[in-house]
Design a protein around this motif. Structure first.
Motif, PDB file in Angstrom:
ATOM      1  N   GLY A   1       9.995  -2.637  -9.202  1.00  0.00           N
ATOM      2  CA  GLY A   1       9.258  -3.222  -8.080  1.00  0.00           C
ATOM      3  C   GLY A   1      10.129  -3.644  -6.908  1.00  0.00           C
ATOM      4  N   ASN A   2       9.435  -4.237  -5.926  1.00  0.00           N
ATOM      5  CA  ASN A   2      10.083  -4.705  -4.697  1.00  0.00           C
ATOM      6  C   ASN A   2      10.121  -6.230  -4.709  1.00  0.00           C
ATOM      7  OD1 ASN A   2       8.909  -1.980  -4.024  1.00  0.00           O
ATOM      8  ND2 ASN A   2       9.833  -2.424  -2.057  1.00  0.00           N
ATOM      9  N   ALA A   3      10.797  -6.791  -3.730  1.00  0.00           N
ATOM     10  CA  ALA A   3      10.800  -8.247  -3.573  1.00  0.00           C
ATOM     11  C   ALA A   3       9.355  -8.714  -3.376  1.00  0.00           C
ATOM     12  CB  ALA A   3      11.637  -8.614  -2.358  1.00  0.00           C
TER      13      ALA A   3
ATOM     14  N   LEU B   1       0.815  -1.221   0.000  1.00  0.00           N
ATOM     15  CA  LEU B   1       0.000   0.000   0.000  1.00  0.00           C
ATOM     16  C   LEU B   1       0.850   1.275   0.000  1.00  0.00           C
ATOM     17  CD1 LEU B   1      -2.783  -1.053   2.544  1.00  0.00           C
ATOM     18  CD2 LEU B   1      -2.742  -1.306   0.054  1.00  0.00           C
ATOM     19  N   ARG B   2       2.157   1.132   0.173  1.00  0.00           N
ATOM     20  CA  ARG B   2       3.028   2.314   0.134  1.00  0.00           C
ATOM     21  C   ARG B   2       3.992   2.220  -1.054  1.00  0.00           C
ATOM     22  NH1 ARG B   2       8.154   3.854  -0.111  1.00  0.00           N
ATOM     23  NH2 ARG B   2       8.807   2.341   1.481  1.00  0.00           N
ATOM     24  N   ASP B   3       5.028   1.380  -0.961  1.00  0.00           N
ATOM     25  CA  ASP B   3       5.962   1.283  -2.095  1.00  0.00           C
ATOM     26  C   ASP B   3       5.235   0.686  -3.301  1.00  0.00           C
ATOM     27  OD1 ASP B   3       8.424   1.408  -3.456  1.00  0.00           O
ATOM     28  OD2 ASP B   3       9.524   0.851  -1.668  1.00  0.00           O
ATOM     29  N   GLY B   4       4.353  -0.299  -3.052  1.00  0.00           N
ATOM     30  CA  GLY B   4       3.598  -0.932  -4.147  1.00  0.00           C
ATOM     31  C   GLY B   4       2.758   0.084  -4.887  1.00  0.00           C
TER      32      GLY B   4
ATOM     33  N   VAL C   1      15.178  -5.811   5.952  1.00  0.00           N
ATOM     34  CA  VAL C   1      15.708  -5.462   4.631  1.00  0.00           C
ATOM     35  C   VAL C   1      14.564  -5.076   3.695  1.00  0.00           C
ATOM     36  CG1 VAL C   1      17.850  -6.781   4.755  1.00  0.00           C
ATOM     37  CG2 VAL C   1      15.771  -7.907   3.932  1.00  0.00           C
ATOM     38  N   HIS C   2      14.918  -4.310   2.691  1.00  0.00           N
ATOM     39  CA  HIS C   2      13.923  -3.761   1.765  1.00  0.00           C
ATOM     40  C   HIS C   2      14.610  -3.738   0.400  1.00  0.00           C
ATOM     41  CE1 HIS C   2      10.824  -0.497   0.806  1.00  0.00           C
ATOM     42  NE2 HIS C   2      11.697  -0.351  -0.179  1.00  0.00           N
ATOM     43  N   CYS C   3      14.346  -4.760  -0.419  1.00  0.00           N
ATOM     44  CA  CYS C   3      15.129  -4.913  -1.646  1.00  0.00           C
ATOM     45  C   CYS C   3      14.311  -4.624  -2.895  1.00  0.00           C
ATOM     46  CB  CYS C   3      15.671  -6.339  -1.723  1.00  0.00           C
ATOM     47  SG  CYS C   3      16.773  -6.702  -0.343  1.00  0.00           S
ATOM     48  N   HIS C   4      14.854  -3.750  -3.715  1.00  0.00           N
ATOM     49  CA  HIS C   4      14.206  -3.461  -4.998  1.00  0.00           C
ATOM     50  C   HIS C   4      14.726  -4.407  -6.069  1.00  0.00           C
ATOM     51  CE1 HIS C   4      11.416  -0.150  -4.378  1.00  0.00           C
ATOM     52  NE2 HIS C   4      12.144   0.080  -3.286  1.00  0.00           N
ATOM     53  N   ASN C   5      14.027  -4.407  -7.188  1.00  0.00           N
ATOM     54  CA  ASN C   5      14.188  -5.493  -8.144  1.00  0.00           C
ATOM     55  C   ASN C   5      14.809  -5.072  -9.474  1.00  0.00           C
ATOM     56  OD1 ASN C   5      13.819  -8.231  -8.234  1.00  0.00           O
ATOM     57  ND2 ASN C   5      11.831  -8.092  -9.267  1.00  0.00           N
TER      58      ASN C   5
HETATM   59 ZN    ZN Z   1      11.475   1.178  -1.654  1.00  0.00          ZN
END
Ligand code: ZN
Ligand code: KIV
Length: 508
Positions: free
Chosen positions: A238-240, A13-16, A202-206
């Motif tokens: 996107g994110n993981a 709901l935030r990064d997505g 952790v917060h991993c981008h793709n």
């Molecule tokens: Zn992010």
């Protein structure tokens, strides 16, 4: 690795929502949050309240209704952002503020124009300020993976000392590779004296397609929270993806020695469908875990193996992620009771009004289509759940076309109880309809993407249309379904127009 639990922090709901073209209203966020609660996520990052009144309202709405997960709001390292996060989270059973400030050399020099000591001071002050309002504080040194290791360790130690309970290490631009990222986490564990006082997240981008691999490598090196999104949505590439991380842990217990999550994996497929429908972002068919092809076997050798023993070619049982194959369920004579029971079996809980609307759609479909499958029901229900407030309502359309004539469309819409109609020609029947809608509403839309797909097989299959339309600099997605593909396309365009006008109101 000791038996342990991994905290699942969902940021759909935030990064997505930062996925290009995806935008959610407060009510849509609540629908997704209710499903995330059922899925069993531990923390829901519901938005970034300082960025818009719409997002502040969305975090408030989610905080009011969700009691089974911690609700988190994002904030920059400023008093105003932290105050807004507090205001948005006031009614949460448990609220968390997530403060971020970039630490890498490139961000310090070009974006923030701040030296290391200023970054350190601002981070400490922000966490100390947040402590007056929150007991649960998370801090992210943005672009951590590109930050000098000794400076990163210094910031992490300082924010933990100031009161952060979770330190989140983002690979903001998805630049890291698994061995390297795991070593960053291990390095922090080894060098930060007070690291045991906080959870490492952790917060991993793709961007290199390594978001999930980097997250798993971090888990093997001691991270105990992962930030992820449904369908891997998020900024840029996107994110993981939540579903991939969770299933990797579940399927490879031998590697992750018993690390567990609270996720009810049978809810994964439904959650993915709901997010796709409400954001308008389709899931690629070959997407791991929840893509439509994830459990189809095309080659003869594979099919033969599957018939002899499923796990020759299938490592996950489809039902474990809530995937249900095609099943003939209902027909023209089925009543409301059978319809609502089948929806319950499929895991949908609709309000009385939503059920009424869905049943009307089901009856209309059953008049045109003799066999109705679970997939048809899913589309009908998800259409109802994702319905945006219809500022413009389609009343009627007509289009004439052929290989020797110019297509002409007439469209009648209703806005504020007033009828508006227009007529136009176009390059084909669909183009003529879209141009006519533009003319009727007085906007000029540029069609960026247009797809029609059949939900099931057969000539009478339900067709699902999706459009991506740019109105000026804003692009929106619209979707609709019908057994008539032109009608589905027209409705999808009107849906996009309604999403656009809703978004304009939200930003106001
Ligand atoms: Zn992010
Ligand atoms: O990617 C990122 O760095 C972020 C932070 C706000 C955590 O989204």
């Amino acid at each position: 690795m000791e038996k342990d639990r991994l905290i699942i922090f969902d940021t759909t709901l935030r990064d997505g929502e930062q996925t290009p073209g995806a935008s959610l209203t407060a009510n849509e966020k609540l629908k997704i949050a209710l499903q995330l609660e059922k899925l069993g996520v531990d923390i829901i990052e519901a938005g970034f309240p300082r960025t818009s009144p719409g997002d502040l309202l969305a975090v408030k709405t989610v905080s009011k209704h969700i009691k089974g997960a911690v609700i988190c709001a994002l904030a920059r390292a400023t008093k105003k952002d932290i105050d807004d996060a507090y205001e948005a989270l006031k009614n949460a059973r448990q609220g968390r503020v997530h403060i971020f400030l970039a630490t890498s050399a490139i961000h310090r020099k070009y974006k923030l124009r701040k030296a290391k000591d200023e970054i350190l001071k601002t981070s400490i002050e922000a966490v100390k300020y947040a402590r007056k309002k929150f007991s649960d504080i998370e801090f992210s040194p943005e672009d951590a993976s590109r930050t000098e290791p000794d400076f990163l360790a210094q910031v992490v130690e300082a924010v933990i000392k100031a009161g952060a309970k979770t330190v989140n290490i983002p690979d903001t631009v998805g630049y890291s590779v698994p061995g390297e990222f795991g070593a960053v986490i291990k390095g922090l564990k080894d060098s930060v004296p007070n690291i045991n006082k906080a959870v490492i997240s952790v917060h991993c981008h793709n961007d290199l397609g390594l978001g999930v691999s980097n997250s798993l490598s971090a888990v093997l090196n001691g991270a105990r929270q992962v930030e992820c999104t449904i369908n891997g949505l998020g900024e840029r590439a996107g994110n993981a993806a939540l579903e991939e991380i969770v299933m990797a842990l579940k399927m490879r217990k031998d590697i992750f020695s018993g690390i567990m999550t609270n996720i009810q994996t049978k809810q994964l497929y439904k959650t993915s469908r709901l997010v796709s429908r409400l954001t308008g972002i389709t899931v690629q068919p070959n997407k791991a875990i929840i893509g439509e092809n994830a459990f189809s076997h095309e080659s003869g050798i594979h099919q033969d193996g599957i018939l002899k023993r499923r796990d020759t070619y299938e490592i996950i049982r489809p039902q474990d992620v809530g995937f249900k194959g095609s099943k003939l369920v209902l027909g023209k004579l089925s009543g409301r009771h059978a319809f609502s029971e089948r929806l319950k079996d499929l895991g949908y809980q609709l309000s009385g009004k939503e059920l009424d609307q869905a049943f009307i759609r089901f009856k209309a479909l059953a008049d045109k289509k003799s066999k109705i499958f679970d997939e048809d029901l899913a589309v009908i229900v998800e259409d109802e759940l994702s319905m945006v407030r219809e500022e413009y309502k389609l009343i009627n359309f007509q289009v004439t076309s052929g290989n020797k004539i110019n297509p002409v469309a007439n469209v009648e819409l209703e806005k504020d109880k007033e009828r508006i109609s227009a007529s136009s020609t176009g390059d084909g029947p669909v183009d003529a309809c879209f141009k006519t809608i533009d003319k009727a509403i007085g906007l000029k839309g540029k069609l960026i993407d247009y797809k029609v797909s059949a939900v099931t097989s057969g000539k009478d299959a339900l067709g699902e249309a999706s459009v991506k339309v740019a109105f000026g600099h804003e692009s929106v997605i619209g979707r609709a379904s019908s057994t008539d593909v032109i009608e589905a396309s027209v409705r999808a365009y009107v849906n996009a127009v309604n999403r656009f006008s809703l978004r304009k109101k939200k930003l106001r």
